[in-house]
Write a protein that holds these residues in place. Sequence first.
Motif, PDB file in Angstrom:
ATOM      1  N   GLY A   1      -5.446 -10.451   5.971  1.00  0.00           N
ATOM      2  CA  GLY A   1      -6.816 -10.700   5.545  1.00  0.00           C
ATOM      3  C   GLY A   1      -7.346  -9.582   4.685  1.00  0.00           C
ATOM      4  O   GLY A   1      -6.782  -8.485   4.642  1.00  0.00           O
ATOM      5  N   THR A   2      -8.423  -9.830   4.002  1.00  0.00           N
ATOM      6  CA  THR A   2      -9.008  -8.829   3.108  1.00  0.00           C
ATOM      7  C   THR A   2      -9.568  -7.632   3.870  1.00  0.00           C
ATOM      8  O   THR A   2      -9.770  -6.571   3.300  1.00  0.00           O
ATOM      9  CB  THR A   2     -10.129  -9.453   2.265  1.00  0.00           C
ATOM     10  OG1 THR A   2     -11.094 -10.057   3.149  1.00  0.00           O
ATOM     11  CG2 THR A   2      -9.572 -10.514   1.343  1.00  0.00           C
ATOM     12  N   SER A   3      -9.806  -7.805   5.171  1.00  0.00           N
ATOM     13  CA  SER A   3     -10.382  -6.710   5.950  1.00  0.00           C
ATOM     14  C   SER A   3      -9.330  -5.783   6.536  1.00  0.00           C
ATOM     15  O   SER A   3      -9.651  -4.768   7.146  1.00  0.00           O
ATOM     16  CB  SER A   3     -11.239  -7.277   7.095  1.00  0.00           C
ATOM     17  OG  SER A   3     -10.448  -8.066   7.968  1.00  0.00           O
ATOM     18  N   ASP A   4      -8.054  -6.155   6.391  1.00  0.00           N
ATOM     19  CA  ASP A   4      -6.989  -5.316   6.942  1.00  0.00           C
ATOM     20  C   ASP A   4      -6.974  -3.946   6.267  1.00  0.00           C
ATOM     21  O   ASP A   4      -7.174  -3.829   5.061  1.00  0.00           O
ATOM     22  CB  ASP A   4      -5.617  -5.990   6.734  1.00  0.00           C
ATOM     23  CG  ASP A   4      -5.488  -7.275   7.528  1.00  0.00           C
ATOM     24  OD1 ASP A   4      -6.065  -7.332   8.622  1.00  0.00           O
ATOM     25  OD2 ASP A   4      -4.823  -8.199   7.048  1.00  0.00           O
ATOM     26  N   GLU A   5      -6.700  -2.913   7.058  1.00  0.00           N
ATOM     27  CA  GLU A   5      -6.545  -1.575   6.492  1.00  0.00           C
ATOM     28  C   GLU A   5      -5.142  -1.452   5.917  1.00  0.00           C
ATOM     29  O   GLU A   5      -4.158  -1.453   6.639  1.00  0.00           O
ATOM     30  CB  GLU A   5      -6.777  -0.515   7.575  1.00  0.00           C
ATOM     31  CG  GLU A   5      -8.224  -0.429   8.047  1.00  0.00           C
ATOM     32  CD  GLU A   5      -8.440   0.730   9.008  1.00  0.00           C
ATOM     33  OE1 GLU A   5      -7.503   1.546   9.159  1.00  0.00           O
ATOM     34  OE2 GLU A   5      -9.520   0.807   9.596  1.00  0.00           O
ATOM     35  N   GLU A   6      -5.069  -1.353   4.605  1.00  0.00           N
ATOM     36  CA  GLU A   6      -3.784  -1.310   3.930  1.00  0.00           C
ATOM     37  C   GLU A   6      -3.713  -0.092   3.018  1.00  0.00           C
ATOM     38  O   GLU A   6      -4.707   0.286   2.402  1.00  0.00           O
ATOM     39  CB  GLU A   6      -3.575  -2.570   3.095  1.00  0.00           C
ATOM     40  CG  GLU A   6      -3.524  -3.846   3.918  1.00  0.00           C
ATOM     41  CD  GLU A   6      -3.377  -5.096   3.054  1.00  0.00           C
ATOM     42  OE1 GLU A   6      -2.981  -6.127   3.592  1.00  0.00           O
ATOM     43  OE2 GLU A   6      -3.664  -5.015   1.841  1.00  0.00           O
ATOM     44  N   PRO A   7      -2.524   0.530   2.906  1.00  0.00           N
ATOM     45  CA  PRO A   7      -2.372   1.661   1.986  1.00  0.00           C
ATOM     46  C   PRO A   7      -2.518   1.210   0.539  1.00  0.00           C
ATOM     47  O   PRO A   7      -2.203   0.059   0.200  1.00  0.00           O
ATOM     48  CB  PRO A   7      -0.951   2.158   2.280  1.00  0.00           C
ATOM     49  CG  PRO A   7      -0.250   0.984   2.874  1.00  0.00           C
ATOM     50  CD  PRO A   7      -1.278   0.214   3.630  1.00  0.00           C
ATOM     51  N   SER A   8      -2.974   2.100  -0.306  1.00  0.00           N
ATOM     52  CA  SER A   8      -3.219   1.741  -1.709  1.00  0.00           C
ATOM     53  C   SER A   8      -1.944   1.317  -2.417  1.00  0.00           C
ATOM     54  O   SER A   8      -1.983   0.479  -3.330  1.00  0.00           O
ATOM     55  CB  SER A   8      -3.855   2.927  -2.441  1.00  0.00           C
ATOM     56  OG  SER A   8      -3.012   4.066  -2.372  1.00  0.00           O
ATOM     57  N   TRP A   9      -0.782   1.888  -2.003  1.00  0.00           N
ATOM     58  CA  TRP A   9       0.460   1.565  -2.697  1.00  0.00           C
ATOM     59  C   TRP A   9       0.935   0.133  -2.426  1.00  0.00           C
ATOM     60  O   TRP A   9       1.885  -0.345  -3.053  1.00  0.00           O
ATOM     61  CB  TRP A   9       1.569   2.544  -2.335  1.00  0.00           C
ATOM     62  CG  TRP A   9       1.738   2.871  -0.881  1.00  0.00           C
ATOM     63  CD1 TRP A   9       1.306   3.984  -0.227  1.00  0.00           C
ATOM     64  CD2 TRP A   9       2.401   2.074   0.120  1.00  0.00           C
ATOM     65  NE1 TRP A   9       1.640   3.939   1.100  1.00  0.00           N
ATOM     66  CE2 TRP A   9       2.325   2.787   1.349  1.00  0.00           C
ATOM     67  CE3 TRP A   9       3.056   0.853   0.101  1.00  0.00           C
ATOM     68  CZ2 TRP A   9       2.871   2.296   2.534  1.00  0.00           C
ATOM     69  CZ3 TRP A   9       3.602   0.360   1.274  1.00  0.00           C
ATOM     70  CH2 TRP A   9       3.511   1.078   2.475  1.00  0.00           C
ATOM     71  N   LEU A  10       0.272  -0.564  -1.511  1.00  0.00           N
ATOM     72  CA  LEU A  10       0.668  -1.941  -1.208  1.00  0.00           C
ATOM     73  C   LEU A  10       0.104  -2.942  -2.211  1.00  0.00           C
ATOM     74  O   LEU A  10       0.443  -4.122  -2.173  1.00  0.00           O
ATOM     75  CB  LEU A  10       0.207  -2.312   0.205  1.00  0.00           C
ATOM     76  CG  LEU A  10       0.788  -3.594   0.802  1.00  0.00           C
ATOM     77  CD1 LEU A  10       2.268  -3.430   1.104  1.00  0.00           C
ATOM     78  CD2 LEU A  10       0.038  -3.996   2.056  1.00  0.00           C
ATOM     79  N   ALA A  11      -0.734  -2.476  -3.126  1.00  0.00           N
ATOM     80  CA  ALA A  11      -1.436  -3.387  -4.039  1.00  0.00           C
ATOM     81  C   ALA A  11      -0.477  -4.275  -4.831  1.00  0.00           C
ATOM     82  O   ALA A  11      -0.801  -5.428  -5.150  1.00  0.00           O
ATOM     83  CB  ALA A  11      -2.310  -2.584  -4.996  1.00  0.00           C
ATOM     84  N   TYR A  12       0.714  -3.758  -5.149  1.00  0.00           N
ATOM     85  CA  TYR A  12       1.642  -4.541  -5.962  1.00  0.00           C
ATOM     86  C   TYR A  12       2.194  -5.753  -5.205  1.00  0.00           C
ATOM     87  O   TYR A  12       2.641  -6.737  -5.808  1.00  0.00           O
ATOM     88  CB  TYR A  12       2.814  -3.661  -6.416  1.00  0.00           C
ATOM     89  CG  TYR A  12       3.987  -3.673  -5.462  1.00  0.00           C
ATOM     90  CD1 TYR A  12       5.085  -4.503  -5.688  1.00  0.00           C
ATOM     91  CD2 TYR A  12       3.992  -2.900  -4.299  1.00  0.00           C
ATOM     92  CE1 TYR A  12       6.153  -4.551  -4.809  1.00  0.00           C
ATOM     93  CE2 TYR A  12       5.042  -2.941  -3.425  1.00  0.00           C
ATOM     94  CZ  TYR A  12       6.129  -3.760  -3.670  1.00  0.00           C
ATOM     95  OH  TYR A  12       7.173  -3.805  -2.784  1.00  0.00           O
ATOM     96  N   PHE A  13       2.155  -5.686  -3.851  1.00  0.00           N
ATOM     97  CA  PHE A  13       2.774  -6.736  -3.044  1.00  0.00           C
ATOM     98  C   PHE A  13       1.803  -7.898  -2.877  1.00  0.00           C
ATOM     99  O   PHE A  13       1.204  -8.103  -1.829  1.00  0.00           O
ATOM    100  CB  PHE A  13       3.216  -6.168  -1.694  1.00  0.00           C
ATOM    101  CG  PHE A  13       3.996  -7.132  -0.846  1.00  0.00           C
ATOM    102  CD1 PHE A  13       5.217  -7.607  -1.271  1.00  0.00           C
ATOM    103  CD2 PHE A  13       3.499  -7.571   0.370  1.00  0.00           C
ATOM    104  CE1 PHE A  13       5.939  -8.504  -0.500  1.00  0.00           C
ATOM    105  CE2 PHE A  13       4.212  -8.465   1.158  1.00  0.00           C
ATOM    106  CZ  PHE A  13       5.434  -8.936   0.716  1.00  0.00           C
TER     107      PHE A  13
END
Length: 281
Positions: free
Chosen positions: A157-169
């Motif tokens: 979901g959009t609210s998940d805490e994700e590292p910035s480097w994951l943007a490409y996935f």
Amino acid sequence: MLEATHGGKRARKLIDAELGMVVEVLERSTYSENLGQQLYRLAAELGRMAGWASFDAGLHAAAQRYWVAAMYAAHVAGDRVLGSNVLKSMSLQCHDFGLPNEALALAQAANQKLDRSAPRVAAMFSLREARAHAALRDAPACERLLARADTLFAAAGTSDEEPSWLAYFDEAEFYAQIGTCYLDLGNAAKADDFLEKNLRLAPETKVRDRATYTTRRAAASAQLGNPDEAADLLSEAVVLIRQAPSSRNVRRVHQVRKLIRLPKDDVRLEELDESLATLIA
């Protein structure tokens, strides 16, 4: 990302310069423990990126040196997920060099103890392990991990805490990885379906990646007995490679060219071979 738009060789020097600045701060400055962790985390990510750009440019020993340093920096920063992302890159390098068992060992190490990570993070690492199983032609293990990745990706979901480097996935990359798995498993029909979805969704700015997956779709088309379509796709890939030079993609297009069965006097084949010759030059 710079290397995805312009190719690893062009991006490598800039990334290395940025990494050098961070390393200089780490070596010559004083800082709090919290700031030190942030700096080491930044060094780890820049090291991973520099390693990837080197890998893309065919500088494999340099890639390994960057990644080993990035692993150390991620460990000091206490960022296990970032360290796993470095291992994921190292796994792919083994995959490219025809070392599937080593690729699997690294992918499994990267995929361990990530159950509490954001779903999209866990999906990405599941796909990397699936790729390694596909290279070993272990269809049941690969399919199990693909199903897990699909469940995880759908739960993101959009609210998940994700590292910035994951943007490409994104969704396009998700489909590309599944398509590549099926290509390695020898299921060209499924591979073509997922790679078509990738190319329909992937942004034009991802020039290097579009070249990669256009080449893979050309391989699927050739295996499906569609040499005309395969030749057209490979010609498209050559144009993209000229925009974003990649040693890995140059090697791939030459491998796929061997799969295309057209009459020797076919004009498109002659034009394609001339284009491939200019890539080598």
